[in-house]
Design a protein around this motif. Structure first.
Motif, PDB file in Angstrom:
ATOM      1  N   GLY A  47       7.981  19.356 -10.222  1.00 25.14           N
ATOM      2  CA  GLY A  47       9.060  20.179  -9.689  1.00 25.14           C
ATOM      3  C   GLY A  47       9.874  19.448  -8.647  1.00 25.14           C
ATOM      4  N   THR A  48      10.370  20.216  -7.671  1.00 20.42           N
ATOM      5  CA  THR A  48      11.227  19.621  -6.633  1.00 20.42           C
ATOM      6  C   THR A  48      10.449  18.748  -5.667  1.00 20.42           C
ATOM      7  N   SER A  49       9.139  18.902  -5.622  1.00 26.61           N
ATOM      8  CA  SER A  49       8.345  18.058  -4.719  1.00 26.61           C
ATOM      9  C   SER A  49       8.289  16.606  -5.191  1.00 26.61           C
ATOM     10  N   SER A  50       8.694  16.332  -6.442  1.00 28.04           N
ATOM     11  CA  SER A  50       8.694  14.943  -6.927  1.00 28.04           C
ATOM     12  C   SER A  50       9.815  14.129  -6.302  1.00 28.04           C
ATOM     13  N   PHE A  51      10.800  14.790  -5.684  1.00 23.55           N
ATOM     14  CA  PHE A  51      11.888  14.046  -5.036  1.00 23.55           C
ATOM     15  C   PHE A  51      11.416  13.339  -3.761  1.00 23.55           C
ATOM     16  N   GLU A  52      10.453  13.913  -3.085  1.00 19.22           N
ATOM     17  CA  GLU A  52       9.973  13.328  -1.835  1.00 19.22           C
ATOM     18  C   GLU A  52       9.370  11.937  -2.043  1.00 19.22           C
ATOM     19  N   PRO A  53       8.434  11.744  -3.001  1.00 18.27           N
ATOM     20  CA  PRO A  53       7.939  10.376  -3.220  1.00 18.27           C
ATOM     21  C   PRO A  53       9.011   9.453  -3.794  1.00 18.27           C
ATOM     22  N   VAL A  63       0.841  -1.205   0.000  1.00 19.83           N
ATOM     23  CA  VAL A  63       0.000   0.000   0.000  1.00 19.83           C
ATOM     24  C   VAL A  63       0.877   1.257   0.000  1.00 19.83           C
ATOM     25  N   ALA A  64       1.913   1.271   0.848  1.00 19.35           N
ATOM     26  CA  ALA A  64       2.806   2.430   0.896  1.00 19.35           C
ATOM     27  C   ALA A  64       3.499   2.643  -0.448  1.00 19.35           C
ATOM     28  N   PHE A  65       3.901   1.552  -1.095  1.00 15.01           N
ATOM     29  CA  PHE A  65       4.559   1.665  -2.395  1.00 15.01           C
ATOM     30  C   PHE A  65       3.592   2.218  -3.446  1.00 15.01           C
ATOM     31  N   VAL A  66       2.355   1.733  -3.468  1.00 14.46           N
ATOM     32  CA  VAL A  66       1.366   2.206  -4.449  1.00 14.46           C
ATOM     33  C   VAL A  66       1.052   3.685  -4.213  1.00 14.46           C
ATOM     34  N   VAL A  67       0.859   4.077  -2.953  1.00 12.52           N
ATOM     35  CA  VAL A  67       0.574   5.478  -2.638  1.00 12.52           C
ATOM     36  C   VAL A  67       1.740   6.369  -3.065  1.00 12.52           C
ATOM     37  N   GLN A 102      10.921   8.233  -0.912  1.00 16.06           N
ATOM     38  CA  GLN A 102      10.081   7.300  -0.156  1.00 16.06           C
ATOM     39  C   GLN A 102      10.021   5.948  -0.867  1.00 16.06           C
ATOM     40  N   ILE A 103       9.865   5.950  -2.200  1.00 23.20           N
ATOM     41  CA  ILE A 103       9.835   4.690  -2.960  1.00 23.20           C
ATOM     42  C   ILE A 103      11.158   3.956  -2.806  1.00 23.20           C
ATOM     43  N   LEU A 104      12.274   4.675  -2.921  1.00 26.40           N
ATOM     44  CA  LEU A 104      13.587   4.032  -2.769  1.00 26.40           C
ATOM     45  C   LEU A 104      13.759   3.472  -1.349  1.00 26.40           C
ATOM     46  N   GLY A 105      13.267   4.206  -0.351  1.00 18.55           N
ATOM     47  CA  GLY A 105      13.327   3.710   1.027  1.00 18.55           C
ATOM     48  C   GLY A 105      12.510   2.444   1.219  1.00 18.55           C
TER      49      GLY A 105
END
Length: 196
Positions: A32-38, A18-22, A41-44
């Protein structure tokens, strides 16, 4: 009834999925730069999933290697016992009343009861270990009975017959040595002695 381990595994896998899909949906919709946050999270999450799987795999391999090491040492000790006095005394030696050393079975019993061996990879070895354990227990019981008979019966003929039976061709001593040699020649135990 489902085991607690299965529930834990299902809840963990479900939560990570679920976390990966979200995170993936969030990543496709962010700009923009906000795309780095997900992305982070995906890499984590991928790192966490990979770490859990890799740790379990490595732990299983370590437990198996430790179990095989313990079995190998115990079997080699048993081979030494069978080649030490009083077993090394040939059938021509004079028979005497004595207490015989017994076969060690603690490592084999522990490994067989812990299910640390792989069902597919170690099926042949597990079968041989079960046979060895049964034969060694019978051998130990036979030694106990022979000792009781030797010490309670005053006849030297009985003592001589027991000694001859133990050391005869195709007798219990020879069968135990053959069984030990076959076990120590199995690929998992050979590979453990000759690591690459």
């Amino acid at each position: 009834m489902t085991a607690p381990r299965t529930w834990i595994m299902l809840v963990t896998a479900g939560s990570l999925t679920v976390a990966f899909v979200v995170s993936a949906v969030w990543w496709t919709r962010s700009t923009g730069t906000s795309s780095f946050e997900p992305t982070v999270q995906i890499l984590g999450l991928l790192g966490g999933i990979t770490g859990i799987v890799a740790e379990r795999w490595a732990a299983g391999r370590e437990r198996r290697a430790e179990a095989l090491q313990a079995i190998g040492e115990e079997l080699r000790d048993n081979r030494k016992i069978l080649t030490s006095p009083p077993f090394s005394a040939g059938a021509a030696q004079p028979a005497r009343r004595q207490v015989y050393p017994r076969m060690n079975l603690s490592a084999v019993n522990a490994v067989l009861s812990s299910a640390v061996l792989s069902p597919r990879r170690d099926e042949a070895l597990a079968g041989m270990l079960h046979d060895w354990r049964n034969d060694a227990e019978v051998f130990n019981h036979q030694l106990s009975l022979a000792e009781i008979l030797a010490f309670t019966n005053g006849s030297d003929d009985v003592l001589h017959d027991l000694h001859q039976g133990l050391h005869s061709a195709d007798g219990p001593l020879e069968r135990m040595q053959e069984h030990l040699n076959a076990l120590l020649a199995t690929p998992p135990l050979i590979a453990l002695r000759n690591p690459r």
